[in-house]
Motif scaffolding. Structure first.
Motif, PDB file in Angstrom:
ATOM      1  N   ASP A  23      11.030  33.519  53.025  1.00  0.00           N
ATOM      2  CA  ASP A  23       9.874  34.354  52.676  1.00  0.00           C
ATOM      3  C   ASP A  23       8.980  33.649  51.666  1.00  0.00           C
ATOM      4  N   GLU A  24       9.596  33.038  50.645  1.00  0.00           N
ATOM      5  CA  GLU A  24       8.832  32.327  49.620  1.00  0.00           C
ATOM      6  C   GLU A  24       8.162  31.091  50.204  1.00  0.00           C
ATOM      7  N   LEU A  25       8.888  30.388  51.072  1.00  0.00           N
ATOM      8  CA  LEU A  25       8.352  29.190  51.711  1.00  0.00           C
ATOM      9  C   LEU A  25       7.136  29.516  52.569  1.00  0.00           C
ATOM     10  N   LEU A  26       7.266  30.532  53.424  1.00  0.00           N
ATOM     11  CA  LEU A  26       6.162  30.885  54.315  1.00  0.00           C
ATOM     12  C   LEU A  26       4.984  31.498  53.554  1.00  0.00           C
ATOM     13  N   ALA A  27       5.277  32.215  52.479  1.00  0.00           N
ATOM     14  CA  ALA A  27       4.201  32.780  51.658  1.00  0.00           C
ATOM     15  C   ALA A  27       3.372  31.669  51.038  1.00  0.00           C
TER      16      ALA A  27
END
Length: 346
Positions: A232-236
């Motif tokens: 989630d953090e990576l894609l955000a």
């Protein structure tokens, strides 16, 4: 004062070097020209510098260039070069094709990321490569003049050595350096988010993200980085940036039989990457010794690709290269490091 390596220094760093020696500031541009455009290996070859300047430079600096220790050539034309750095070894793979010639460079000796499928991870982290040691893989390549592309996808995690990676990219792409277009360069990461953000902001090179599963818990089993920086953090972080039409982002997806190659994964990838203009590269798994993982079959990979394409994702199968010369990351250098300790069974 101990001699410093002058190869791999940026123009601003070269200006500091010549200033400290009492040389004119313009000398820095001349040195850059000799190092990066003319590819010289000694100060004596810098003919437009005074003899006094060359002596002074030689007394305080060295040019950190070294030829490959050895190489192996695959039946498909791939060449794997082994470079020595101190008492360690790193690899660079030259991949010739009909329309391009790519060099895959390393950014670290070993790696601390611990990915289950990577041989380099078994070495553990040993050393950050300097910008000089990264660039030497290009400058000392016998096929240097034929190169069209460079990918930072060899040993190590580039974003875990972000300072030296960015410095090497500056030298490759600057007018005073190799003057390459950043569109000829692709840098990979497994998702070290803060450094990845810095790379996106400070470089124009393409970005490749190692994905390998659309599901957090499954990805944790393959890639411990998921415990630190989640999907989630990576894609955000990726969605925060407009990559434009000229700059590419791609996702790397090694396919493992019965692990990440089902309809559930197709649906998960479609949901995860929805709205991101990207390419998904499906990759054959190069077997490594004593690994519980097996590669998906060609037919499964083709089915997987077609289903992804039907869902609107651009997915392609990357042709496997150099399996007969230990082309999985870290195989050749690990073999060299362990040659006196273990049987040579790979």
């Amino acid at each position: 004062m101990e001699k410093q390596d002058i190869f791999g220094k940026t123009l601003s760093e070269l200006k500091e070097c010549v200033t400290s020696l009492g040389l004119p500031a313009f000398t820095s541009k001349q040195i850059a020209d000799w190092l990066y455009k003319k590819n010289i290996t000694s100060f004596e070859e810098m003919l437009n510098l005074s003899k006094k300047a060359r002596i002074s430079l030689n007394e305080n600096y060295f040019i950190g260039r070294n030829q490959p220790e050895s190489f192996q050539e695959s039946v498909d034309g791939t060449k794997k070069y082994l470079f020595k750095t101190g008492d360690k070894f790193i690899e660079a793979a030259y991949l010739p094709e009909s329309n391009r010639n790519t060099l895959c460079v390393s950014s670290q000796v070993g790696c601390k990321m611990g990915c289950l499928f990577c041989m380099t991870a078994r070495q553990g982290f040993q050393k950050q490569l300097t910008s000089s040691e990264i660039l030497n893989q290009i400058a000392s390549l016998p096929e240097k003049e034929t190169l069209s592309n460079v990918v930072y996808m060899g040993m190590g995690e580039p974003m875990d050595n972000i300072d030296n990676v960015l410095k090497s990219l500056e030298i490759i792409t600057s007018e005073w350096g190799y003057a390459w277009s950043p569109r000829r360069i692709n840098v990979s990461t497994i998702g070290v988010v803060p450094a990845m953000r810095r790379f996106i902001e400070e470089s124009e090179a393409h970005l490749a993200v190692s994905l390998h599963s659309p599901f957090n818990e499954e990805r944790k089993q393959l890639m411990p980085i998921e415990n630190v920086y989640s999907l989630d953090e990576l894609l955000a972080a990726i969605r925060d940036y407009d990559f434009g039409r000229q700059r590419r982002i791609s996702f790397e997806y090694i396919m493992f039989r019965g692990v990440n190659d089902t309809q559930k994964h197709i649906d998960g990838l479609s949901k995860l990457l929805n709205g991101i203009r990207c390419r998904l590269n499906l990759i054959h798994f190069h077997p490594i010794p004593d690994s519980p993982l097996k590669g998906s079959s060609q037919s499964t990979m083709e089915w997987f690709r077609d289903k992804l394409n039907e869902k609107g994702l651009t997915a392609t199968i990357r042709r496997s290269r150099g399996e007969d010369i230990y082309a999985a990351c870290g195989l050749l250098s690990t073999k060299k490091l362990l040659k006196d300790d273990q049987p040579k069974d790979y």
